[in-house]
Scaffold this motif. Structure first.
Motif, PDB file in Angstrom:
ATOM      1  N   PRO A   2     117.085-102.143  -3.178  1.00 46.05           N
ATOM      2  CA  PRO A   2     118.484-101.727  -3.420  1.00 46.05           C
ATOM      3  C   PRO A   2     118.589-100.338  -4.055  1.00 46.05           C
ATOM      4  N   HIS A   3     117.596 -99.980  -4.877  1.00 46.22           N
ATOM      5  CA  HIS A   3     117.580 -98.663  -5.525  1.00 46.22           C
ATOM      6  C   HIS A   3     117.468 -97.540  -4.490  1.00 46.22           C
ATOM      7  N   ASP A   4     116.733 -97.811  -3.375  1.00 46.03           N
ATOM      8  CA  ASP A   4     116.505 -96.775  -2.360  1.00 46.03           C
ATOM      9  C   ASP A   4     117.636 -96.705  -1.327  1.00 46.03           C
ATOM     10  N   VAL A  30     105.899-123.481  -5.319  1.00 47.21           N
ATOM     11  CA  VAL A  30     107.254-122.996  -5.564  1.00 47.21           C
ATOM     12  C   VAL A  30     107.573-121.863  -4.593  1.00 47.21           C
ATOM     13  N   LEU A  31     108.830-121.380  -4.645  1.00 46.12           N
ATOM     14  CA  LEU A  31     109.225-120.208  -3.863  1.00 46.12           C
ATOM     15  C   LEU A  31     109.043-118.984  -4.757  1.00 46.12           C
ATOM     16  N   CYS A  32     108.018-118.187  -4.457  1.00 49.57           N
ATOM     17  CA  CYS A  32     107.693-117.005  -5.271  1.00 49.57           C
ATOM     18  C   CYS A  32     108.051-115.751  -4.481  1.00 49.57           C
ATOM     19  N   VAL A  33     108.852-114.873  -5.083  1.00 57.51           N
ATOM     20  CA  VAL A  33     109.256-113.623  -4.428  1.00 57.51           C
ATOM     21  C   VAL A  33     108.531-112.457  -5.092  1.00 57.51           C
ATOM     22  N   VAL A  34     107.879-111.628  -4.281  1.00 48.94           N
ATOM     23  CA  VAL A  34     107.218-110.416  -4.760  1.00 48.94           C
ATOM     24  C   VAL A  34     108.103-109.245  -4.357  1.00 48.94           C
ATOM     25  N   THR A  35     108.541-108.454  -5.330  1.00 49.56           N
ATOM     26  CA  THR A  35     109.489-107.379  -5.034  1.00 49.56           C
ATOM     27  C   THR A  35     109.088-106.094  -5.751  1.00 49.56           C
ATOM     28  N   GLY A  36     109.900-105.066  -5.599  1.00 46.34           N
ATOM     29  CA  GLY A  36     109.595-103.747  -6.157  1.00 46.34           C
ATOM     30  C   GLY A  36     110.048-102.673  -5.190  1.00 46.34           C
ATOM     31  N   VAL A  37     110.188-101.449  -5.672  1.00 43.29           N
ATOM     32  CA  VAL A  37     110.659-100.360  -4.812  1.00 43.29           C
ATOM     33  C   VAL A  37     109.683-100.151  -3.649  1.00 43.29           C
ATOM     34  N   THR A  56     114.653-103.439 -10.404  1.00 46.27           N
ATOM     35  CA  THR A  56     115.026-104.674  -9.705  1.00 46.27           C
ATOM     36  C   THR A  56     115.950-105.509 -10.581  1.00 46.27           C
ATOM     37  N   GLY A  57     115.624-105.601 -11.864  1.00 39.72           N
ATOM     38  CA  GLY A  57     116.444-106.386 -12.787  1.00 39.72           C
ATOM     39  C   GLY A  57     117.863-105.867 -12.867  1.00 39.72           C
ATOM     40  N   GLU A  58     118.020-104.541 -12.922  1.00 43.67           N
ATOM     41  CA  GLU A  58     119.359-103.936 -12.989  1.00 43.67           C
ATOM     42  C   GLU A  58     120.177-104.260 -11.746  1.00 43.67           C
TER      43      GLU A  58
END
Length: 796
Positions: free
Chosen positions: A410-412, A518-525, A786-788
């Motif tokens: 979302p930042h990009d 579990v459902l694990c999401v890996v995220t980041g720019v 990501t948190g923001e």
């Protein structure tokens, strides 16, 4: 300075040339479009939206952009057109007001081992010229710095057949920069012999561990056992040096086996021809797994993976060789180029600086020029294609983008939106196929297609502004302001996958425990190291099913039934019911119509003009011989079954006399991923990007594994389709599977049980874990980008 005065104060009539401010489409019928007629404003940003498979690409790419390209091609001479791709006129009554179209699609770049980011964007070409002019020592022309050019030396006599024929002695020499050991690939392949045979056994005891090679009856094995080169009763580890050489590398020779003349060939060349010359994607899963185990790729020891010859690596500008320059992150390389001051190559430095600055501006400064093009994600590949258009001085051009926000955090996305608006503000028409609400929000004009997908779509449901879309009541309008809420309770992990010291690409010795169950999401720019962490540390093995972003391959003969393996149980059911061979029910085998060879249409090649496809008159497009269509199963012939939708076929094969559990199971998976409307025999070439992604997911769901790794499964999916995907992921986890998703979509993040956030930036600014925990903790913490964005999304 004087100027003429106007005495006539009446308003001037609008110029006739200013009246062409619309692209008019009337009666578009490509693929599933149903006589679509719309008017698209020029010099504005128009977003096309709608559920996956509703006809967006058919309208924008297959109609508007395709016709623009065809008309441009027709301005060239017939001779030049002979070298260009031939394009047929789209199925449309009127297309008016077109301008030159520049298409930036989401096709992944070719995975050719010689293709890199530098070769794909011309940056390498400029660097090679720079080093050939300024490099010390000087080793030759630009080709001397190219890893795709081999050094060539030749001498001999040539005869020129002109006037008096005369033999002329000639010598030819070309200096290339290719490493001779790896042939410019940077890697050398090696075959792991322990995966081919068990050295403690003899051939007669079944030493081979290659799929399909049985010791008793298999002809291939008998050739080795009865060749006379080796003792079939001696364990392989006890072979003499000569026996082992003949066994592994023997030249092809004729031998007699059980009175039959056959060819004996060493095991290594045999394996290379049998398995390694084929496309891995087309192999059966167990064969592909064997090849991945048996063949290892290691960095070339001679060039250290740079692909370049010693001469090319020795030539430097300052202390930097061309190999060092290509290995730098592009933002660092741009700084280095900016520091060069050499008037003799000033125009070249300016062009190179502009190209490298475009990379940084578009958010790809973390890449390096030696990055293989095939390793770029769909979003990265699309942005690399945009590089050459950013600084263009062209105006009044139509730019066509296919989901430019794919793979973007979302930042990009804001940065991409700014680029699209900049292209529009230069006086261009910008057409964007998009699903993300953030990208739809900047549109001047929105066209919503639907209401459903496939045959249920193909009509324009809405045209107007974004504000009007919100109240329009269409599927997109209803879902545009949807915001997933955070889960009240999250699942508890049943275990953990431990990753220690991960350092693939830009990862900086990452230690992390990925929770299982579990459902694990890996995220980041973009570029923070998500794919490097998961694909580099969680290899697709016996218990891991990996669904990456690579495109599914398929010709016009391929369809959902053949791709998913659905046709196998259907053919067997038809064969058993009628007492004939299964091959009769294949349009690519014995049952094919002999006139069209099972294609259903006759293709006529017209050289530089578009080829013509006309339905086969013998089989009337059904693809099978008339005798095959007499065989029935459950009251239907095979062509009628292939014309069914997935939903109809699920009902047909689920109960009654046509009950076929194996087929029904595959059809259920296709329905689960939301493809119930697809026709079983629909060519893969007509499917949209989102449909292909889900077809691939449905196929992999059939594989047995405890851990599912999904790389951006929301690619090409409408907001309404994302809800269905989340339900599917929940069902997988509830069935006891562990699901790891690499994803940017906030709805998937909010739905996760656990989030791992990488960053804080891209390239060497990333590669670290900046957050681990539940989505609620991430929102409360707000310590990362990501948190923001997730907090803003859920309204916290």
């Amino acid at each position: 300075m004087s100027s003429a005065k106007r005495t006539d104060t009446r308003p001037a009539a609008p110029h006739a040339a200013d009246s062409h401010d619309m692209i008019r489409v009337h009666g578009a019928r490509e693929n599933n479009l149903k006589d679509v007629s719309i008017e698209i404003p020029k010099r504005r940003l128009t977003v096309f939206t709608g559920v996956s498979g509703s006809g967006k690409s058919s309208l924008v790419f297959n109609t508007i952009a395709a016709e623009s390209q065809r008309l441009i091609n027709e301005t060239y001479s017939a001779f030049v057109q002979g070298f260009m791709p031939t394009l047929a006129r789209p199925e449309v009554d009127v297309l008016d007001g077109l301008t030159t179209a520049i298409i930036v699609d989401q096709q992944r770049m070719g995975a050719d081992p010689r293709s890199t980011v530098g070769t794909a964007t011309d940056a390498n070409a400029m660097l090679r010229i720079l080093f050939s002019r300024l490099g010390d020592p000087h080793i030759g022309p630009p080709s001397a710095y190219s890893f795709n050019t081999a050094s060539v030396r030749a001498s001999g006599a040539i005869t020129v057949e002109r006037g008096n024929k005369k033999a002329v002695k000639a010598t030819y020499e070309r200096t290339g920069g290719m490493c001779t050991n790896c042939e410019g690939r940077g890697k050398v392949s090696d075959i792991d012999l322990s995966q081919l045979y068990d050295g403690s056994k003899s051939l007669s005891e079944g030493a081979f561990t290659i799929p399909g090679w049985k010791s008793d009856s298999q002809w291939t094995v008998q050739v080795y056992a009865q060749s006379g080169f080796v003792d079939p009763r001696k364990p392989i580890r006890e072979y003499t040096e000569k026996e082992l050489r003949d066994f592994l590398y023997g030249e092809p020779v004729k031998v007699k086996v059980n009175g039959v003349n056959l060819t004996y060939e060493g095991l290594i060349p045999k394996i290379q021809k049998s398995f390694l010359s084929k496309d891995k994607e087309s192999m059966q899963p167990h064969i592909r797994a064997f090849v991945e185990r048996a063949v290892t790729f290691t960095t070339c020891p001679e060039c250290d993976g740079t692909r370049l010859s010693e001469g090319a690596r020795s030539s430097r500008i300052g202390k930097i060789s061309i190999a060092d320059a290509c290995a730098m992150e592009i933002r660092d390389l741009a700084e280095w180029v900016r520091g060069l001051d050499e008037p003799s190559v000033a125009p070249l430095l300016t062009a190179l600086r502009d190209t490298l600055d475009s990379f940084v501006e578009i958010g790809l400064g973390y890449l390096s020029l030696d990055r293989p093009a095939g390793t770029l994600s769909g979003g990265e590949a699309q942005r690399v294609k945009m590089i050459r258009h950013l600084g263009s001085s062209l105006t009044d051009t139509t730019y066509v983008f296919d989901e430019p926000t794919i793979g973007l955090h979302p930042h990009d996305i804001q940065r991409m939106n700014d680029l699209l608006l900049r292209l529009r503000d230069k006086g261009n028409t910008v057409l964007v196929v998009e699903h993300k609400p953030e990208a739809i929000a900047i549109a001047d004009h929105v066209v919503d297609l639907g209401p459903g997908a496939g045959t249920a779509g193909g009509t324009v449901c809405f045209e107007g502004t974004v504000e009007d879309l919100r109240s329009a009541g269409t599927v997109t309008g209803r879902h545009l302001d949807d915001r997933s809420s955070l889960k009240e309770t999250v699942r508890k992990p049943t275990g953990a996958l431990e990753i220690r010291g991960a350092n693939t690409h830009n990862l900086q010795d990452v230690d992390v425990d990925i929770p299982l169950g579990v459902l694990c999401v890996v995220t980041g720019v973009a570029g923070s190291g998500k794919s490097s962490l998961i694909h580099g540390s969680v290899p697709a093995g016996a218990d891991v099913v990996s669904v990456d972003q690579s495109p599914i391959k398929g010709s016009r003969r391929s369809n959902p039934a053949t791709y998913t393996g659905l046709l196998d149980p259907i053919r067997k059911a038809f064969a058993k019911a009628n007492g004939v061979k299964p091959a009769l029910f294949s349009a690519n085998s014995e049952g094919a119509c002999p006139t069209c060879n099972g294609a259903g249409v006759i293709y006529t090649d017209l050289a530089m003009m578009a080829g013509v496809a006309s339905p086969c008159e013998d089989c009337e497009g059904k693809r099978f011989q008339p005798s095959v269509l007499e065989y029935r199963f459950g009251g239907r012939d095979i062509s009628e079954v292939l014309e069914m939708s997935v939903a109809q076929a699920e009902e047909f094969f689920g109960a009654g006399e046509a009950r076929t559990p194996a087929a029904h199971k595959i059809l259920q998976r296709l329905a689960d991923v939301g493809l119930g409307y697809l026709t079983l025999g629909q060519p893969l070439t007509t499917l949209s990007g989102g449909e292909r992604q889900r077809l691939k997911l449905a196929t992999h769901m059939g594989e047995k594994g405890g851990v599912y790794v999904l790389d951006e499964p929301t690619t090409g999916l409408h907001l309404a389709d994302v809800e269905q995907l989340l339900g599917l992921l929940d069902r997988l986890v509830d069935a006891g599977k562990s699901v790891i998703v690499i994803e940017h979509h906030q709805a998937v993040m909010a739905h996760a049980d656990w989030i791992i956030d990488l960053g804080p930036g891209a390239g060497h600014d990333g590669g670290r874990i900046v957050f681990e925990g539940t989505p609620a903790d991430l929102v409360a913490d707000r310590s990362t980008l990501t948190g923001e964005h997730l907090a803003a999304y859920v309204g916290a």
